[in-house]
Scaffold this motif. Structure first.
Motif, PDB file in Angstrom:
ATOM      1  N   VAL A 158     -99.845  -5.470 -36.415  1.00 24.84           N
ATOM      2  CA  VAL A 158     -99.136  -6.541 -35.711  1.00 24.84           C
ATOM      3  C   VAL A 158     -99.594  -7.904 -36.213  1.00 24.84           C
ATOM      4  O   VAL A 158     -98.776  -8.780 -36.502  1.00 24.84           O
ATOM      5  N   ASN A 159    -100.897  -8.095 -36.353  1.00 26.78           N
ATOM      6  CA  ASN A 159    -101.401  -9.385 -36.846  1.00 26.78           C
ATOM      7  C   ASN A 159    -101.013  -9.612 -38.303  1.00 26.78           C
ATOM      8  O   ASN A 159    -100.685 -10.736 -38.699  1.00 26.78           O
ATOM      9  N   LEU A 160    -101.042  -8.565 -39.106  1.00 30.98           N
ATOM     10  CA  LEU A 160    -100.654  -8.689 -40.512  1.00 30.98           C
ATOM     11  C   LEU A 160     -99.181  -9.078 -40.641  1.00 30.98           C
ATOM     12  O   LEU A 160     -98.840  -9.984 -41.410  1.00 30.98           O
ATOM     13  N   LEU A 161     -98.303  -8.418 -39.904  1.00 26.78           N
ATOM     14  CA  LEU A 161     -96.871  -8.706 -40.013  1.00 26.78           C
ATOM     15  C   LEU A 161     -96.516 -10.063 -39.419  1.00 26.78           C
ATOM     16  O   LEU A 161     -95.664 -10.772 -39.962  1.00 26.78           O
ATOM     17  N   THR A 162     -97.172 -10.452 -38.343  1.00 26.10           N
ATOM     18  CA  THR A 162     -96.930 -11.777 -37.770  1.00 26.10           C
ATOM     19  C   THR A 162     -97.396 -12.855 -38.740  1.00 26.10           C
ATOM     20  O   THR A 162     -96.669 -13.810 -39.034  1.00 26.10           O
ATOM     21  N   GLY A 163     -98.604 -12.697 -39.273  1.00 25.69           N
ATOM     22  CA  GLY A 163     -99.121 -13.659 -40.244  1.00 25.69           C
ATOM     23  C   GLY A 163     -98.305 -13.703 -41.516  1.00 25.69           C
ATOM     24  O   GLY A 163     -98.104 -14.778 -42.101  1.00 25.69           O
ATOM     25  N   THR A 164     -97.794 -12.566 -41.935  1.00 25.34           N
ATOM     26  CA  THR A 164     -96.956 -12.521 -43.141  1.00 25.34           C
ATOM     27  C   THR A 164     -95.679 -13.331 -42.947  1.00 25.34           C
ATOM     28  O   THR A 164     -95.269 -14.076 -43.838  1.00 25.34           O
ATOM     29  N   ALA A 165     -95.046 -13.203 -41.788  1.00 26.05           N
ATOM     30  CA  ALA A 165     -93.837 -13.994 -41.523  1.00 26.05           C
ATOM     31  C   ALA A 165     -94.146 -15.484 -41.580  1.00 26.05           C
ATOM     32  O   ALA A 165     -93.365 -16.272 -42.131  1.00 26.05           O
ATOM     33  N   LEU A 166     -95.297 -15.873 -41.044  1.00 30.41           N
ATOM     34  CA  LEU A 166     -95.674 -17.287 -41.064  1.00 30.41           C
ATOM     35  C   LEU A 166     -96.013 -17.749 -42.478  1.00 30.41           C
ATOM     36  O   LEU A 166     -95.611 -18.835 -42.899  1.00 30.41           O
ATOM     37  N   ALA A 167     -96.733 -16.928 -43.212  1.00 33.60           N
ATOM     38  CA  ALA A 167     -97.122 -17.295 -44.579  1.00 33.60           C
ATOM     39  C   ALA A 167     -95.919 -17.349 -45.509  1.00 33.60           C
ATOM     40  O   ALA A 167     -95.829 -18.216 -46.377  1.00 33.60           O
ATOM     41  N   GLU A 168     -94.990 -16.428 -45.326  1.00 37.46           N
ATOM     42  CA  GLU A 168     -93.854 -16.338 -46.236  1.00 37.46           C
ATOM     43  C   GLU A 168     -92.761 -17.363 -45.934  1.00 37.46           C
ATOM     44  O   GLU A 168     -92.174 -17.932 -46.849  1.00 37.46           O
ATOM     45  N   SER A 169     -92.450 -17.582 -44.656  1.00 33.62           N
ATOM     46  CA  SER A 169     -91.300 -18.426 -44.308  1.00 33.62           C
ATOM     47  C   SER A 169     -91.629 -19.504 -43.286  1.00 33.62           C
ATOM     48  O   SER A 169     -90.730 -20.220 -42.846  1.00 33.62           O
ATOM     49  N   ARG A 170     -92.898 -19.569 -42.893  1.00 36.22           N
ATOM     50  CA  ARG A 170     -93.329 -20.471 -41.824  1.00 36.22           C
ATOM     51  C   ARG A 170     -92.643 -20.114 -40.504  1.00 36.22           C
ATOM     52  O   ARG A 170     -92.590 -20.908 -39.589  1.00 36.22           O
ATOM     53  N   GLY A 171     -92.103 -18.891 -40.437  1.00 38.43           N
ATOM     54  CA  GLY A 171     -91.382 -18.481 -39.240  1.00 38.43           C
ATOM     55  C   GLY A 171     -90.118 -19.295 -39.035  1.00 38.43           C
ATOM     56  O   GLY A 171     -89.603 -19.383 -37.927  1.00 38.43           O
ATOM     57  N   THR A 172     -89.605 -19.850 -40.125  1.00 45.38           N
ATOM     58  CA  THR A 172     -88.487 -20.786 -40.041  1.00 45.38           C
ATOM     59  C   THR A 172     -87.329 -20.409 -40.958  1.00 45.38           C
ATOM     60  O   THR A 172     -86.181 -20.411 -40.533  1.00 45.38           O
ATOM     61  N   TYR A 173     -87.620 -20.122 -42.203  1.00 46.28           N
ATOM     62  CA  TYR A 173     -86.573 -19.981 -43.217  1.00 46.28           C
ATOM     63  C   TYR A 173     -86.075 -18.551 -43.337  1.00 46.28           C
ATOM     64  O   TYR A 173     -86.869 -17.616 -43.420  1.00 46.28           O
ATOM     65  N   LEU A 174     -84.762 -18.403 -43.386  1.00 47.01           N
ATOM     66  CA  LEU A 174     -84.133 -17.095 -43.502  1.00 47.01           C
ATOM     67  C   LEU A 174     -83.694 -16.777 -44.921  1.00 47.01           C
ATOM     68  O   LEU A 174     -83.334 -15.652 -45.219  1.00 47.01           O
ATOM     69  N   LYS A 175     -83.741 -17.766 -45.787  1.00 47.12           N
ATOM     70  CA  LYS A 175     -83.432 -17.577 -47.203  1.00 47.12           C
ATOM     71  C   LYS A 175     -84.422 -18.426 -47.981  1.00 47.12           C
ATOM     72  O   LYS A 175     -84.788 -19.519 -47.562  1.00 47.12           O
ATOM     73  N   GLN A 176     -84.854 -17.902 -49.101  1.00 46.68           N
ATOM     74  CA  GLN A 176     -85.876 -18.583 -49.892  1.00 46.68           C
ATOM     75  C   GLN A 176     -85.412 -19.972 -50.317  1.00 46.68           C
ATOM     76  O   GLN A 176     -84.295 -20.142 -50.813  1.00 46.68           O
TER      77      GLN A 176
END
Length: 159
Positions: free
Chosen positions: A29-47
């Motif tokens: 859970v912590n890995l997947l939550t952190g991954t979303a934040l690291a990858e998209s800042r929890g904001t972006y749906l397309k690169q």
């Protein structure tokens, strides 16, 4: 941080999705939550910048397709593939659903990590979670910086 509330992302999307897959637990859970934040800042749906990555977890369609072609359609991944199929809407291609379907995008990111031979890091160690993300999700060719991204995994732990 802009974007989704981290606590809601963690507890209303990530946690139930991983539990439904049978691949939950605090580390995941912590890995997947952190991954979303690291990858998209929890904001972006397309690169940003025109790259191919999609969804909060910024998975590329080629990686998505590889998960299906080389794991989920075989006996070892068939149970998980069935669960994923049940998450899909009938009117969009699978990879496109990583933009519109948070549950599916999260599940696909978990499948990517599940295929890694190394054990998940300790749930309470944001440094180890960030390194694991860099090595096993972003790869050496990706732009992620495990030292700079620790802040996102700390946020995931605190949510």
């Amino acid at each position: 941080m802009n974007g989704l509330d981290v606590g809601q992302l963690k507890h209303l999307v990530v946690e139930p999705t991983l539990t439904g897959l049978g691949l939950g637990g605090s580390s995941a859970v912590n890995l997947l939550t952190g991954t979303a934040l690291a990858e998209s800042r929890g904001t972006y749906l397309k690169q940003i910048g025109g790259g191919p990555a999609l969804g909060l977890w910024q998975m590329e369609p080629a990686t998505h397709d590889d998960c299906w072609d080389n794991f989920l359609r075989f006996p070892v991944g068939k149970r998980l593939g069935g669960i994923l199929e049940d998450m899909l809407a009938p009117d969009l291609p699978r990879s496109a659903q990583m933009v519109t379907n948070l549950r599916y995008a999260c599940a696909m990111a978990r499948i990517r990590f599940y295929r890694v031979k190394d054990a998940l890091p300790v749930a309470s160690n944001p440094y180890a979670l960030s390194r694991y993300h860099k090595v096993h999700y972003n790869t050496v060719l990706g732009a992620a910086d495990s030292a700079a991204n620790v802040i996102f995994f700390k946020a995931a732990l605190q949510a």
